[in-house]
Design a protein around this motif. Structure first.
Motif, PDB file in Angstrom:
ATOM      1  N   ILE A  11      23.989   2.157  -0.048  1.00 56.17           N
ATOM      2  CA  ILE A  11      22.828   1.546  -0.695  1.00 56.17           C
ATOM      3  C   ILE A  11      22.727   0.099  -0.242  1.00 56.17           C
ATOM      4  O   ILE A  11      23.678  -0.670  -0.384  1.00 56.17           O
ATOM      5  CB  ILE A  11      22.951   1.612  -2.228  1.00 56.17           C
ATOM      6  N   LYS A  12      21.577  -0.250   0.357  1.00 57.81           N
ATOM      7  CA  LYS A  12      21.323  -1.626   0.793  1.00 57.81           C
ATOM      8  C   LYS A  12      20.030  -2.095   0.154  1.00 57.81           C
ATOM      9  O   LYS A  12      19.153  -1.299  -0.157  1.00 57.81           O
ATOM     10  CB  LYS A  12      21.206  -1.684   2.324  1.00 57.81           C
ATOM     11  N   GLY A  13      19.922  -3.399  -0.004  1.00 60.20           N
ATOM     12  CA  GLY A  13      18.708  -3.949  -0.589  1.00 60.20           C
ATOM     13  C   GLY A  13      18.822  -4.047  -2.098  1.00 60.20           C
ATOM     14  O   GLY A  13      19.889  -3.826  -2.683  1.00 60.20           O
ATOM     15  N   TYR A 165      -2.276  -0.878  -4.739  1.00 62.06           N
ATOM     16  CA  TYR A 165      -1.495  -1.695  -3.809  1.00 62.06           C
ATOM     17  C   TYR A 165      -0.693  -0.775  -2.906  1.00 62.06           C
ATOM     18  O   TYR A 165      -0.280   0.304  -3.321  1.00 62.06           O
ATOM     19  CB  TYR A 165      -0.549  -2.647  -4.562  1.00 62.06           C
ATOM     20  N   THR A 166      -0.481  -1.208  -1.664  1.00 63.00           N
ATOM     21  CA  THR A 166       0.255  -0.405  -0.698  1.00 63.00           C
ATOM     22  C   THR A 166       1.370  -1.229  -0.067  1.00 63.00           C
ATOM     23  O   THR A 166       1.145  -2.378   0.322  1.00 63.00           O
ATOM     24  CB  THR A 166      -0.689   0.120   0.412  1.00 63.00           C
ATOM     25  N   ALA A 167       2.531  -0.633   0.022  1.00 61.11           N
ATOM     26  CA  ALA A 167       3.649  -1.221   0.767  1.00 61.11           C
ATOM     27  C   ALA A 167       3.906  -0.320   1.969  1.00 61.11           C
ATOM     28  O   ALA A 167       4.058   0.895   1.809  1.00 61.11           O
ATOM     29  CB  ALA A 167       4.899  -1.315  -0.103  1.00 61.11           C
ATOM     30  N   PHE A 168       3.933  -0.897   3.156  1.00 61.80           N
ATOM     31  CA  PHE A 168       4.189  -0.127   4.375  1.00 61.80           C
ATOM     32  C   PHE A 168       5.637  -0.335   4.790  1.00 61.80           C
ATOM     33  O   PHE A 168       6.067  -1.463   5.052  1.00 61.80           O
ATOM     34  CB  PHE A 168       3.238  -0.557   5.489  1.00 61.80           C
ATOM     35  N   PHE A 169       6.389   0.763   4.811  1.00 55.98           N
ATOM     36  CA  PHE A 169       7.791   0.730   5.226  1.00 55.98           C
ATOM     37  C   PHE A 169       7.944   1.361   6.597  1.00 55.98           C
ATOM     38  O   PHE A 169       7.274   2.343   6.917  1.00 55.98           O
ATOM     39  CB  PHE A 169       8.668   1.511   4.230  1.00 55.98           C
ATOM     40  N   HIS A 170       8.851   0.806   7.404  1.00 52.50           N
ATOM     41  CA  HIS A 170       9.160   1.388   8.704  1.00 52.50           C
ATOM     42  C   HIS A 170      10.664   1.288   8.931  1.00 52.50           C
ATOM     43  O   HIS A 170      11.228   0.190   8.919  1.00 52.50           O
ATOM     44  CB  HIS A 170       8.401   0.648   9.813  1.00 52.50           C
ATOM     45  N   LEU A 171      11.305   2.454   9.057  1.00 57.48           N
ATOM     46  CA  LEU A 171      12.750   2.519   9.286  1.00 57.48           C
ATOM     47  C   LEU A 171      13.525   1.734   8.228  1.00 57.48           C
ATOM     48  O   LEU A 171      14.462   0.983   8.529  1.00 57.48           O
ATOM     49  CB  LEU A 171      13.105   2.029  10.699  1.00 57.48           C
ATOM     50  N   GLU A 173      12.584  -0.755   6.356  1.00 55.55           N
ATOM     51  CA  GLU A 173      12.204  -2.159   6.167  1.00 55.55           C
ATOM     52  C   GLU A 173      10.759  -2.241   5.674  1.00 55.55           C
ATOM     53  O   GLU A 173       9.874  -1.563   6.216  1.00 55.55           O
ATOM     54  CB  GLU A 173      12.333  -2.920   7.483  1.00 55.55           C
ATOM     55  N   MET A 174      10.512  -3.060   4.658  1.00 54.22           N
ATOM     56  CA  MET A 174       9.142  -3.235   4.201  1.00 54.22           C
ATOM     57  C   MET A 174       8.440  -4.214   5.137  1.00 54.22           C
ATOM     58  O   MET A 174       8.796  -5.381   5.227  1.00 54.22           O
ATOM     59  CB  MET A 174       9.088  -3.751   2.764  1.00 54.22           C
ATOM     60  N   ASN A 186      -7.834  -5.012   6.839  1.00 57.04           N
ATOM     61  CA  ASN A 186      -7.373  -6.135   7.662  1.00 57.04           C
ATOM     62  C   ASN A 186      -5.865  -6.324   7.514  1.00 57.04           C
ATOM     63  O   ASN A 186      -5.413  -7.298   6.895  1.00 57.04           O
ATOM     64  CB  ASN A 186      -8.125  -7.410   7.231  1.00 57.04           C
ATOM     65  N   PRO A 187      -5.065  -5.413   8.088  1.00 55.35           N
ATOM     66  CA  PRO A 187      -3.605  -5.553   7.972  1.00 55.35           C
ATOM     67  C   PRO A 187      -3.131  -6.834   8.647  1.00 55.35           C
ATOM     68  O   PRO A 187      -3.694  -7.270   9.645  1.00 55.35           O
ATOM     69  CB  PRO A 187      -3.068  -4.306   8.689  1.00 55.35           C
ATOM     70  N   HIS A 188      -2.079  -7.432   8.082  1.00 51.34           N
ATOM     71  CA  HIS A 188      -1.603  -8.723   8.574  1.00 51.34           C
ATOM     72  C   HIS A 188      -0.556  -8.590   9.670  1.00 51.34           C
ATOM     73  O   HIS A 188      -0.238  -9.581  10.327  1.00 51.34           O
ATOM     74  CB  HIS A 188      -1.019  -9.548   7.420  1.00 51.34           C
ATOM     75  N   THR A 189      -0.004  -7.388   9.850  1.00 53.06           N
ATOM     76  CA  THR A 189       1.039  -7.205  10.867  1.00 53.06           C
ATOM     77  C   THR A 189       0.584  -6.185  11.898  1.00 53.06           C
ATOM     78  O   THR A 189      -0.153  -5.253  11.585  1.00 53.06           O
ATOM     79  CB  THR A 189       2.364  -6.727  10.237  1.00 53.06           C
TER      80      THR A 189
END
Length: 201
Positions: A11-13, A165-171, A173-174, A186-189
């Protein structure tokens, strides 16, 4: 806190609820589970009656004892889950006898019966047909007036339809968190933009 007894789990985070780490050693898991309802990807009603599926947890948490109180609570949860009219005449038949979409709504009724603060939904419609999916999404829209709902989905259209609200996770990482309309318009990343526009994923 469902993997505590699996030695290989890492468990991390940090996940906090009201400022407290849910993975802290001093956390009361029973109290935590009373506050956090869970709806899984595949409907998983208990091998019990429809009535008992809903009444079981409130009884275990000493929320109700009298039969009349149990019946009232079961009816309220089934109504809130949009299932009452379909099952009111067969409450003592097995929950597993229902269709897939009905079983998932029964699992939602089971989760909300203890009036949790948060409902976690893990891909709650991925095993369902389009009509059942629309029914569950309509239900989520109503339930979010009374509950905080956290949903995992890989379906971009569903996220756009149901999430405030939406959180986008990849591998693990948020990457980005924002109001859903803002993120999709208009995504910021770059990574979030590439995923939303279908360049990968």
């Amino acid at each position: 806190r469902m993997n505590d007894l699996i030695s290989s789990v890492r468990i991390k985070g940090l996940v906090e609820m009201d400022g407290r780490d849910v993975n802290a050693r001093g956390m009361d898991e029973v109290a935590l589970r009373r506050r956090v309802g869970m709806v899984f990807q595949k409907p998983n009603p208990f091998p019990k009656s429809i009535h008992e599926n809903v009444a079981y947890a409130p009884r275990m948490h000493d929320m109700v004892s009298r039969k009349a109180d149990q019946d009232e609570l079961v009816e309220r949860a089934l109504r809130d889950a949009g299932l009452w009219n379909e099952v009111k005449d067969k409450l003592y038949e097995p929950g597993t006898s229902l269709s897939g979409g009905q079983q998932q709504r029964l699992c939602i009724a089971r989760a909300i019966a203890v009036r949790p603060d948060v409902i976690l939904m893990d891909e709650p419609t991925s095993a369902l047909d389009p009509i059942s999916t629309a029914t569950i999404e309509d239900l989520m829209d109503k339930l979010k007036q009374d509950f905080t709902i956290v949903t995992v989905t890989h379906n971009m259209q569903q996220a756009a339809r149901v999430a405030d609200y939406t959180a986008f996770f990849h591998l693990g990482e948020m990457i980005e968190y924002n109001a859903t309309k803002q993120m999709f318009a208009n995504p910021h990343t770059k990574k979030a933009e590439d995923y939303i526009t279908g360049r990968y994923g």
